[in-house]
Design an enzyme around this catalytic site. Structure first.
Site, PDB file in Angstrom:
ATOM      1  CD  GLU A 155      -2.086   1.395   2.650  1.00 30.55           C
ATOM      2  OE1 GLU A 155      -2.061   2.687   2.550  1.00 30.55           O
ATOM      3  OE2 GLU A 155      -2.442   0.569   3.438  1.00 30.55           O
ATOM      4  CB  CYS A 203      -2.358   6.161   3.103  1.00 32.43           C
ATOM      5  SG  CYS A 203      -3.030   5.234   4.436  1.00 32.43           S
TER       6      CYS A 203
HETATM    7  P1  NDP Z   1       9.467   4.435   3.525  1.00 31.98           P
HETATM    8  O1  NDP Z   1       9.084   3.672   2.284  1.00 31.98           O
HETATM    9  O2  NDP Z   1      10.919   4.612   3.379  1.00 31.98           O
HETATM   10  O3  NDP Z   1       9.318   3.492   4.688  1.00 31.98           O
HETATM   11  C1  NDP Z   1       8.275   2.800   4.927  1.00 31.98           C
HETATM   12  C2  NDP Z   1       8.427   1.491   5.879  1.00 31.98           C
HETATM   13  O4  NDP Z   1       9.527   0.632   5.048  1.00 31.98           O
HETATM   14  C3  NDP Z   1       9.496   1.774   7.168  1.00 31.98           C
HETATM   15  O5  NDP Z   1       8.937   0.882   8.243  1.00 31.98           O
HETATM   16  C4  NDP Z   1      10.724   1.688   6.669  1.00 31.98           C
HETATM   17  O6  NDP Z   1      11.755   1.680   7.798  1.00 31.98           O
HETATM   18  C5  NDP Z   1      10.691   0.541   5.660  1.00 31.98           C
HETATM   19  N1  NDP Z   1      11.792   0.544   4.860  1.00 31.98           N
HETATM   20  C6  NDP Z   1      12.443   1.254   4.005  1.00 31.98           C
HETATM   21  N2  NDP Z   1      13.311   0.724   3.378  1.00 31.98           N
HETATM   22  C7  NDP Z   1      13.246  -0.602   3.615  1.00 31.98           C
HETATM   23  C8  NDP Z   1      13.819  -1.520   2.951  1.00 31.98           C
HETATM   24  N3  NDP Z   1      14.929  -1.526   2.056  1.00 31.98           N
HETATM   25  N4  NDP Z   1      13.689  -2.851   3.507  1.00 31.98           N
HETATM   26  C9  NDP Z   1      12.799  -3.077   4.490  1.00 31.98           C
HETATM   27  N5  NDP Z   1      11.919  -1.996   5.209  1.00 31.98           N
HETATM   28  C10 NDP Z   1      12.387  -0.756   4.491  1.00 31.98           C
HETATM   29  O7  NDP Z   1       8.537   5.350   3.683  1.00 31.98           O
HETATM   30  P2  NDP Z   1       8.432   6.659   4.472  1.00 31.98           P
HETATM   31  O8  NDP Z   1       7.596   6.037   5.901  1.00 31.98           O
HETATM   32  O9  NDP Z   1       9.918   7.110   4.941  1.00 31.98           O
HETATM   33  O10 NDP Z   1       7.487   7.843   3.915  1.00 31.98           O
HETATM   34  C11 NDP Z   1       8.032   8.172   2.880  1.00 31.98           C
HETATM   35  C12 NDP Z   1       6.931   8.563   1.923  1.00 31.98           C
HETATM   36  O11 NDP Z   1       6.090   7.456   1.625  1.00 31.98           O
HETATM   37  C13 NDP Z   1       5.929   9.467   2.327  1.00 31.98           C
HETATM   38  O12 NDP Z   1       6.469  10.795   2.431  1.00 31.98           O
HETATM   39  C14 NDP Z   1       4.674   9.452   1.590  1.00 31.98           C
HETATM   40  O13 NDP Z   1       4.776   9.966   0.401  1.00 31.98           O
HETATM   41  C15 NDP Z   1       4.727   7.861   1.467  1.00 31.98           C
HETATM   42  N6  NDP Z   1       3.886   7.091   2.356  1.00 31.98           N
HETATM   43  C16 NDP Z   1       2.721   6.605   1.950  1.00 31.98           C
HETATM   44  C17 NDP Z   1       1.839   5.908   2.678  1.00 31.98           C
HETATM   45  C18 NDP Z   1       0.683   5.517   2.383  1.00 31.98           C
HETATM   46  O14 NDP Z   1       0.112   4.490   2.943  1.00 31.98           O
HETATM   47  N7  NDP Z   1       0.314   5.592   1.087  1.00 31.98           N
HETATM   48  C19 NDP Z   1       2.242   5.735   4.400  1.00 31.98           C
HETATM   49  C20 NDP Z   1       3.465   6.508   4.717  1.00 31.98           C
HETATM   50  C21 NDP Z   1       4.170   7.088   3.713  1.00 31.98           C
HETATM   51  P3  NDP Z   1      12.340   2.627   8.351  1.00 31.98           P
HETATM   52  O15 NDP Z   1      11.398   3.724   9.008  1.00 31.98           O
HETATM   53  O16 NDP Z   1      13.292   1.949   9.309  1.00 31.98           O
HETATM   54  O17 NDP Z   1      13.197   3.334   7.330  1.00 31.98           O
END
Ligand code: NDP
Length: 681
Positions: free
Chosen positions: A258, A297
């Site tokens: 998502e 989201c």
């Molecule tokens: P990320 O995709 O960076 O992170 C989401 C989750 O994935 C976090 O738990 C992160 O861990 C983890 N993660 C990141 N890289 C890896 C990897 N290589 N392997 C395993 N896990 C990983 O998104 P953000 O939370 O930083 O948000 C960034 C943008 O995403 C927002 O600005 C927004 O645009 C979008 N977003 C969209 C959402 C939705 O539901 N549509 C919800 C939230 C964000 P860690 O925090 O430790 O890096």
């Protein structure tokens, strides 16, 4: 001052990494809260523990027992919400925001605790649909079944819902029989950790059913395979990177995502200023902008407005924001919108805002995004002011491609319904859209036009506004997810969310074997008519126990009496000429309900006994008409027995098969009864 590193709960114990880890700060004050690291955690060991300890323990429980544990867990967490709310302030959320995350997560767990018992069998196999007869003689049939996977579910959560994000995935996953490993987003991991600590301490879930890894999960997909599931929420970039891993592409790992979503809300042309719908639209827009500082989201990023109403909407939105939205530290009095989660996230929002602003003008806010937060210092906290942009060209790419994940939304004009639908679809797939209008023709065109691009559509008007849960709230009963850019995944949706974590298999076998495999009596399997089954308690009753009763002739007097007695004087039961002219009937026919009533009179066991109540019929079909003079015979067979875990009785579903003197089936249905577990009378 260096703060503590958050521990993780793995292989049955809490482990605190030795490494320093990444610092997490209070979103309003910048004060360091904790550090987060997964250094030293052996993921292969964690997943193996889930598969060998957690999985078998969860799958030893029936769906009902799993559901009862969820109910107990939800109650347990509910008693501790105040603690989570206190912790939540540091993530930048107001009390109202925290309710969405914390109380929303707990209520989702309650819903699964209830649905699991009401909509699933008290068994470990779930039957999908009826048996499909496959052979003429009735000796070969098919049945779809769902069984639990034997792997592990890994959930990777976004920062914005540290509690709901975990529980909305955990509840259906646990019900499905899979153990879970939770990986919270680093910036809000401390709140997830607090909830997991309580879950573990409660001892409600079997050991190994839930593990927590705070910090990064390097190369975690290397350790996953065909029976494992990954549910990801976050950015499209991370989703794409994970989805491209060889174990997802070719190794059979089930991956759902998502991700980014530029959700829309459309104002109908009928909803001019002064109408209830106009106010609802404006209110919804400002709510979605300010709840969780727009870090949802499901927040509305694109507000589609009839071109002629753009000025009215712009000024109403400005007025509402100025009168309602107070930015500051959520712990300070009067604050209605907190900061975004971190300085890094604020900088990310400001970068997105810059690319949007190139093509738009500001209705609220400006390019400096300066803010004077209540009870906080603008420099130390991650504050972003509420910002509304206005695009004159609704096709501007930025409006549809750039997701500023903060308190930011854009107004886009449209000329006609067709254009509005095409603009909504320009989001390339979103989680949710809303249509705010009281015009049924417009609403139908927009809903049917936008549905292929959206996972959920809300229609808001004066009739449902009072009870509506709003644009942004995913509900456990309904699917959450969206096609295309939104990630292509689907979560929740009641029991759909459970089945999504299981394997569906088509089993082909004889009726006797299908009965043995599924625990549901299948037409063609043996019956046992030695004793009237209504005389048996659940302890004695077996699938296939049956009674055959009849024949009973249905006379013309019976039909006339029933018509007069009930008032059902439909011509097919009372007027011979009119009945004969009906293409389906040979003349007067018995009421279907008369046939069913006579069948009940035939199979009844009148003495007080273990059967407590008949609570309904399902799948009733009248197949062959019954004419006066025909006789009927009924066979009632125990089809499915579902003991209730918390009551002295259970549900018995009976197969009712009513036939006439020629052996033709005249009616078929399931009778639903409540039966005592042991005999009391
Ligand atoms: P990320 O995709 O960076 O992170 C989401 C989750 O994935 C976090 O738990 C992160 O861990 C983890 N993660 C990141 N890289 C890896 C990897 N290589 N392997 C395993 N896990 C990983 O998104 P953000 O939370 O930083 O948000 C960034 C943008 O995403 C927002 O600005 C927004 O645009 C979008 N977003 C969209 C959402 C939705 O539901 N549509 C919800 C939230 C964000 P860690 O925090 O430790 O890096």
């Amino acid at each position: 001052m260096t703060t503590d590193v958050l521990p993780s709960y793995v292989t049955g114990r809490w482990v605190t990494p030795a490494a320093d880890g990444k610092a997490v700060a209070d979103a309003s004050t910048g004060r360091e809260l904790c550090r987060v690291s997964s250094d030293g955690i052996d993921l292969a060991e964690v997943f193996d523990y889930a598969r060998t300890v957690g999985g078998p323990a969860v799958r030893a429980l029936t769906f009902h027992r799993r559901a009862l544990k969820l109910k107990e867990l939800a109650g347990y967490l509910n008693d501790r919400v105040a603690k989570y709310h206190d912790l939540s302030y540091a993530t930048g959320t107001t009390k109202r925001d925290a309710v969405v995350d914390i109380d929303g997560g707990i209520s989702t767990t309650f819903v699964y605790g209830s649905k699991g018992r009401r909509e699933m069998p008290n068994d470990t196999v779930y039957l999908d649909g009826p048996t499909e007869p496959l052979g003429r003689a009735g000796t070969f049939a098919g049945q779809h079944i769902y069984t639990s996977l034997t792997g592990v579910a890994v959930q990777i959560n976004a920062f914005n819902f540290p509690v709901w994000g975990m529980l909305e995935k955990l509840a259906p996953t646990f019900l499905s029989g899979l153990p879970t490993v939770v990986k919270p987003a680093t910036s809000t991991a401390h709140l997830t950790r607090a909830v997991v600590a309580d879950i573990i301490e409660s001892g409600i879930l079997p050991e190994g059913a839930l593990q927590l890894v705070c910090g990064s999960l390097p190369d975690f997909l290397d350790h996953l395979g065909e029976q494992d599931v990954v549910a990801f929420t976050g950015s499209a970039a991370t989703a794409t990177a994970l989805r491209s891993h060889r174990n997802v592409v070719a190794g059979g790992v089930r991956f759902t995502a998502e991700a980014d979503s530029l959700n829309f809300s459309i104002l109908g042309p009928d909803a001019v200023a002064g109408t209830e719908e106009f106010d609802l639209f404006v209110r919804g827009l400002v709510t979605e902008l300010s709840v969780k500082a727009g870090q949802k989201c499901t927040a509305i990023r694109r507000a589609l407005v009839p071109a002629a109403l753009m000025d009215d909407v712009a000024s109403a939105v400005r007025e509402r924001i100025e009168s309602k939205v107070v930015v500051g530290d959520p712990r300070a009095d009067g604050v209605t919108m907190g900061p975004v989660v971190s300085i890094a996230q604020r900088d990310e929002v400001l970068r997105s805002l810059k690319s949007l602003a190139v093509h738009a003008t500001f209705v609220v806010g400006d390019a400096t995004a300066s803010v004077d937060p209540v009870g906080a210092d603008a420099e130390s906290g991650a504050f972003v002011p509420p910002t509304v942009l206005r695009f004159d060209d609704p096709w501007s790419d930025a409006a549809h491609d750039v997701e500023a994940f903060g308190p930011v939304t854009s107004l886009l004009p449209y000329d006609d319904t067709d254009q509005a639908v095409r603009l909504a679809a320009r989001g390339k797939g979103s989680l949710v859209g809303s249509v705010v209008s009281h015009d049924p023709a417009f609403v139908r065109a927009v809903v049917l036009g936008t549905a292929p691009w959206h996972g959920r559509v809300l229609v808001l008007d004066r009739d449902d506004a009072k009870e509506s849960t709003g644009h942004g709230s995913p509900l456990p009963h309904l699917v959450h997810g969206g096609p295309g850019r939104a990630g292509g995944g689907e979560e929740l949706g009641g029991i759909r969310g459970v089945l999504a974590h299981m394997q569906r298999t088509a089993v082909q076998a004889s009726p006797a074997m299908l009965t043995a495999i599924t625990g549901r009596w299948t037409t063609g399997a043996e019956r046992n008519e030695a004793e009237h089954p209504f005389s048996k308690s659940l302890a004695e009753l077996r699938i296939g126990d049956a009674v055959t009763a009849g024949p009973r002739v249905i006379t013309a007097d019976d039909v006339a009496h029933f018509a007069e007695f009930t008032g059902d004087t439909f011509y097919a039961h009372t007027n011979p000429e009119a009945a004969a002219a009906n293409p389906f009937f040979p003349g007067i026919v018995a009421h279907g309900y008369l046939v069913v009533s006579i069948a009940a009179g035939l199979f009844v066991w009148p003495e007080p006994g273990p059967v407590l109540a008949n609570y309904g019929l399902e799948n009733l079909r009248f197949i062959t008409p019954v004419s006066p003079g025909d006789s009927v015979t009924v066979t009632l067979t125990a089809k499915q027995i579902t003991p209730r875990e918390t009551d002295d009785y259970g549900e018995v579903r009976w197969d009712a098969d009513v036939r006439n003197q020629d052996g033709d089936q005249v009616a078929a249905y399931d009778v639903l009864t409540l039966v005592e577990k042991t005999k009391h009378r």
